[in-house]
Design an enzyme around this catalytic site. Structure first.
Site, PDB file in Angstrom:
ATOM      1  N   ASN A 141      -4.558  -1.686  -2.906  1.00 21.87           N
ATOM      2  CA  ASN A 141      -3.783  -1.895  -1.685  1.00 21.87           C
ATOM      3  C   ASN A 141      -4.690  -1.781  -0.450  1.00 21.87           C
ATOM      4  O   ASN A 141      -5.911  -1.797  -0.585  1.00 21.87           O
ATOM      5  CB  ASN A 141      -2.571  -0.949  -1.616  1.00 21.87           C
ATOM      6  CG  ASN A 141      -1.352  -1.632  -0.993  1.00 21.87           C
ATOM      7  OD1 ASN A 141      -1.478  -2.323   0.008  1.00 21.87           O
ATOM      8  ND2 ASN A 141      -0.200  -1.437  -1.595  1.00 21.87           N
ATOM      9  N   ARG A 142      -4.103  -1.637   0.714  1.00 23.17           N
ATOM     10  CA  ARG A 142      -4.867  -1.833   1.946  1.00 23.17           C
ATOM     11  C   ARG A 142      -5.245  -0.534   2.659  1.00 23.17           C
ATOM     12  O   ARG A 142      -4.495   0.451   2.615  1.00 23.17           O
ATOM     13  CB  ARG A 142      -4.055  -2.701   2.914  1.00 23.17           C
ATOM     14  CG  ARG A 142      -3.924  -4.129   2.425  1.00 23.17           C
ATOM     15  CD  ARG A 142      -3.001  -4.975   3.295  1.00 23.17           C
ATOM     16  NE  ARG A 142      -3.022  -6.367   2.851  1.00 23.17           N
ATOM     17  CZ  ARG A 142      -2.327  -6.827   1.813  1.00 23.17           C
ATOM     18  NH1 ARG A 142      -1.557  -6.034   1.110  1.00 23.17           N
ATOM     19  NH2 ARG A 142      -2.428  -8.103   1.458  1.00 23.17           N
ATOM     20  N   HIS A 163      -7.846  -3.697  -2.150  1.00 21.65           N
ATOM     21  CA  HIS A 163      -8.186  -3.607  -3.576  1.00 21.65           C
ATOM     22  C   HIS A 163      -9.680  -3.365  -3.829  1.00 21.65           C
ATOM     23  O   HIS A 163     -10.289  -3.981  -4.709  1.00 21.65           O
ATOM     24  CB  HIS A 163      -7.748  -4.875  -4.305  1.00 21.65           C
ATOM     25  CG  HIS A 163      -6.257  -5.093  -4.344  1.00 21.65           C
ATOM     26  ND1 HIS A 163      -5.338  -4.072  -4.269  1.00 21.65           N
ATOM     27  CD2 HIS A 163      -5.520  -6.247  -4.460  1.00 21.65           C
ATOM     28  CE1 HIS A 163      -4.098  -4.588  -4.347  1.00 21.65           C
ATOM     29  NE2 HIS A 163      -4.180  -5.887  -4.447  1.00 21.65           N
ATOM     30  N   HIS A 178      -2.803  -4.242 -12.158  1.00 22.03           N
ATOM     31  CA  HIS A 178      -2.319  -5.357 -11.342  1.00 22.03           C
ATOM     32  C   HIS A 178      -1.799  -6.534 -12.169  1.00 22.03           C
ATOM     33  O   HIS A 178      -2.069  -7.691 -11.836  1.00 22.03           O
ATOM     34  CB  HIS A 178      -3.438  -5.795 -10.378  1.00 22.03           C
ATOM     35  CG  HIS A 178      -2.936  -6.401  -9.113  1.00 22.03           C
ATOM     36  ND1 HIS A 178      -2.331  -7.645  -9.059  1.00 22.03           N
ATOM     37  CD2 HIS A 178      -2.934  -5.926  -7.846  1.00 22.03           C
ATOM     38  CE1 HIS A 178      -2.001  -7.912  -7.802  1.00 22.03           C
ATOM     39  NE2 HIS A 178      -2.356  -6.888  -7.044  1.00 22.03           N
ATOM     40  N   SER A 179      -1.018  -6.261 -13.211  1.00 24.65           N
ATOM     41  CA  SER A 179      -0.427  -7.389 -13.951  1.00 24.65           C
ATOM     42  C   SER A 179       0.687  -8.045 -13.160  1.00 24.65           C
ATOM     43  O   SER A 179       1.456  -7.382 -12.465  1.00 24.65           O
ATOM     44  CB  SER A 179       0.133  -6.919 -15.294  1.00 24.65           C
ATOM     45  OG  SER A 179      -0.856  -6.993 -16.285  1.00 24.65           O
ATOM     46  N   TYR A 180       0.741  -9.366 -13.309  1.00 26.27           N
ATOM     47  CA  TYR A 180       1.848 -10.168 -12.778  1.00 26.27           C
ATOM     48  C   TYR A 180       2.759 -10.460 -13.970  1.00 26.27           C
ATOM     49  O   TYR A 180       2.339 -11.134 -14.918  1.00 26.27           O
ATOM     50  CB  TYR A 180       1.336 -11.502 -12.244  1.00 26.27           C
ATOM     51  CG  TYR A 180       0.550 -11.471 -10.957  1.00 26.27           C
ATOM     52  CD1 TYR A 180      -0.714 -10.899 -10.883  1.00 26.27           C
ATOM     53  CD2 TYR A 180       1.060 -12.088  -9.818  1.00 26.27           C
ATOM     54  CE1 TYR A 180      -1.440 -10.923  -9.699  1.00 26.27           C
ATOM     55  CE2 TYR A 180       0.337 -12.127  -8.630  1.00 26.27           C
ATOM     56  CZ  TYR A 180      -0.911 -11.540  -8.578  1.00 26.27           C
ATOM     57  OH  TYR A 180      -1.632 -11.582  -7.411  1.00 26.27           O
ATOM     58  N   ASP A 225       6.775  -7.398  -0.706  1.00 22.93           N
ATOM     59  CA  ASP A 225       5.399  -6.913  -0.876  1.00 22.93           C
ATOM     60  C   ASP A 225       5.368  -5.539  -0.200  1.00 22.93           C
ATOM     61  O   ASP A 225       4.742  -5.367   0.842  1.00 22.93           O
ATOM     62  CB  ASP A 225       4.411  -7.907  -0.243  1.00 22.93           C
ATOM     63  CG  ASP A 225       2.970  -7.645  -0.666  1.00 22.93           C
ATOM     64  OD1 ASP A 225       2.741  -6.676  -1.420  1.00 22.93           O
ATOM     65  OD2 ASP A 225       2.076  -8.415  -0.243  1.00 22.93           O
ATOM     66  N   GLN A 274       4.131  -0.359  -5.578  1.00 27.64           N
ATOM     67  CA  GLN A 274       4.089  -1.589  -4.799  1.00 27.64           C
ATOM     68  C   GLN A 274       4.801  -2.666  -5.597  1.00 27.64           C
ATOM     69  O   GLN A 274       4.466  -2.936  -6.754  1.00 27.64           O
ATOM     70  CB  GLN A 274       2.629  -2.011  -4.536  1.00 27.64           C
ATOM     71  CG  GLN A 274       2.476  -3.243  -3.657  1.00 27.64           C
ATOM     72  CD  GLN A 274       2.607  -2.948  -2.149  1.00 27.64           C
ATOM     73  OE1 GLN A 274       2.614  -1.770  -1.742  1.00 27.64           O
ATOM     74  NE2 GLN A 274       2.714  -3.990  -1.341  1.00 27.64           N
ATOM     75  N   GLU A 296       3.176  -2.222  -9.270  1.00 26.75           N
ATOM     76  CA  GLU A 296       1.901  -1.506  -9.238  1.00 26.75           C
ATOM     77  C   GLU A 296       2.122  -0.036  -8.879  1.00 26.75           C
ATOM     78  O   GLU A 296       2.495   0.271  -7.751  1.00 26.75           O
ATOM     79  CB  GLU A 296       0.976  -2.127  -8.189  1.00 26.75           C
ATOM     80  CG  GLU A 296       0.798  -3.612  -8.286  1.00 26.75           C
ATOM     81  CD  GLU A 296       0.254  -4.178  -6.970  1.00 26.75           C
ATOM     82  OE1 GLU A 296      -0.606  -3.550  -6.331  1.00 26.75           O
ATOM     83  OE2 GLU A 296       0.706  -5.261  -6.576  1.00 26.75           O
TER      84      GLU A 296
HETATM   85  C1  GAL Z   1      -0.945  -7.265  -4.104  1.00 30.28           C
HETATM   86  C2  GAL Z   1      -0.708  -7.075  -2.617  1.00 30.28           C
HETATM   87  C3  GAL Z   1      -0.497  -8.427  -2.006  1.00 30.28           C
HETATM   88  C4  GAL Z   1      -1.649  -9.360  -2.308  1.00 30.28           C
HETATM   89  C5  GAL Z   1      -1.887  -9.385  -3.803  1.00 30.28           C
HETATM   90  C6  GAL Z   1      -3.117 -10.176  -4.197  1.00 30.28           C
HETATM   91  O1  GAL Z   1      -1.185  -6.035  -4.705  1.00 30.28           O
HETATM   92  O2  GAL Z   1       0.408  -6.235  -2.418  1.00 30.28           O
HETATM   93  O3  GAL Z   1      -0.337  -8.301  -0.590  1.00 30.28           O
HETATM   94  O4  GAL Z   1      -2.786  -8.939  -1.627  1.00 30.28           O
HETATM   95  O5  GAL Z   1      -2.072  -8.090  -4.300  1.00 30.28           O
HETATM   96  O6  GAL Z   1      -2.999 -11.510  -3.842  1.00 30.28           O
END
Ligand code: GAL
Length: 371
Positions: free
Chosen positions: A106-107, A132, A203-205, A273, A310, A337
């Site tokens: 995250n940021r 990240h 970070h799985s989608y 998000d 997240q 996440e």
């Molecule tokens: C997520 C984040 C998003 C974006 C993504 C990667 O974890 O919350 O804002 O950055 O990763 O594209």
């Protein structure tokens, strides 16, 4: 220091020499996935259970790249986004698919934080912020793999002092375990040589209908959270926490993602998000989220020791081509996440992400599947 060292010691067994290709249901299979930019081989490892689940991971970014889940109708689908080859993982199409994200997932605002009198400037790879772990985060490095039993693969990596601007040399172990109870367990341990901030996540989608299916907008999400961290236009928390009640983020009962994602489509996040405050005590394993796909009737619950979650509805997916030539459309997957809140180093009111020498960072997350 010990538990990490003990774990590392257990992991010295080189996988290549101990694997059997003959008994796929009894032993861990592995092979060469491709080559890193350095020319070094990247290896895949496979975990199976007797109910038909298969997880495949590789050691570029300690990444989960396939997760096959049965359905009541007898169909098996791969429910995570990813690529068939290293070309995909090294390309701009790779938006942290299935990786281990860090050192700070995250940021962090403007990539800056202070520890005592020392100020640190991290890489700012998500203008104007750090995202990240920076330009070369933990998702873009080669991890050492090893087996700790037949149902588990562990990856270890030592991030050098100064890596992407972070202080301290940090030694990390992340392990993936697939159980007979249909649980994918991800555990982390880390230690540092100097005070630093650390926030690791997976970070799985997910698309429970199968990666490459249209959207996840009809997936129902339940969150065990009633507050979240409101953010500014660069997705940095304001420092406050706010109730989700009365907002498009109210998922206290199972609710389709569509309403929230569409209500927030014109916000800076382009959809959902946001980071949610998981109820219960940090450090205790508790339920964070429940995700259900009414089409396949697969479901997943997320359990974690972390304070935050997240939820990201794939708003930046742009139709890139993934495994098997499938298209990964806008909002065709959701990330759940488990982590600390974004920008915690700059918000004293948030649970701390500070890691000191002599301490061990631990994080335990479970993705439990049913069909
Ligand atoms: C997520 C984040 C998003 C974006 C993504 C990667 O974890 O919350 O804002 O950055 O990763 O594209």
């Amino acid at each position: 220091m010990s538990s990490l060292r003990t774990l590392s010691t257990l992991l010295l067994l080189p996988l290549a020499g101990c694997l059997s290709m003959e008994e796929p249901t009894q032993s861990i299979r592995s092979g060469v996935f491709g080559q890193a930019p350095s020319g070094e081989d990247i290896h895949w490892y496979e975990l199976r259970n007797s109910n038909g689940m298969i997880a495949r991971v590789h050691n570029w970014g300690a990444t989960l790249y396939e997760l096959h889940i049965p359905s009541a109708g007898g169909r098996i689908a791969d429910v995570v986004l990813g690529f068939d080859d290293m070309e995909g993982y090294l390309s701009g199409d790779n938006q942290y698919f299935g990786c281990t994200a860090g050192r700070y997932a995250n940021r962090i605002a403007n990539g800056r934080f202070s520890i005592g009198d020392n100020e640190y400037q991290l890489a700012t790879n998500n203008d104007p912020n750090h995202l990240h772990g920076g330009a070369r985060g933990l998702d873009k490095v080669i991890w050492s793999a090893a087996s700790s039993g037949m149902d588990s693969v562990s990856f270890s990596y030592t991030s050098p002092d100064g890596d992407e601007g972070y202080p301290g040399e940090v030694s990390i172990v992340v392990s993936y375990t697939l159980t007979e109870a249909d649980v994918l367990v991800i555990e982390y341990e880390a230690e540092t040589t100097a005070p630093t901030h650390l926030n690791l996540t997976h970070h799985s989608y997910f698309n429970l209908s199968g990666a490459g299916s249209d959207t996840v907008l009809d997936h129902e999400l339940q969150l065990f959270a009633s507050r979240y961290t409101p953010t500014d236009d660069t997705l940095i928390p304001t420092g406050e926490t706010g109730p989700i009640s009365g907002t498009p983020l109210d998922f206290r009962t199972p609710t389709a993602l569509r309403g929230g994602a569409e209500a927030l489509a014109s916000s800076a996040a382009l959809g959902i998000d946001h980071n949610f405050l998981i109820e219960g005590a940090q450090g205790a394993l508790r339920t964070a989220a429940y995700l259900h796909d009414p089409v396949s009737r697969r479901s997943m619950t997320v359990h974690t020791t972390e304070p935050g979650l997240q939820v990201y509805t794939g708003n930046f997916l742009f139709g890139q081509t993934g495994k098997g030539g499938k298209t990964y459309a806008h909002r065709s997957a959701v990330c759940l996440e488990t982590q600390h809140y974004p920008d915690s180093p700059n918000h004293l009111g948030f649970p701390t992400t500070l890691l000191l020498p002599g301490e061990t960072y631990t994080h335990h997350t479970e993705y439990r599947f049913a069909w």
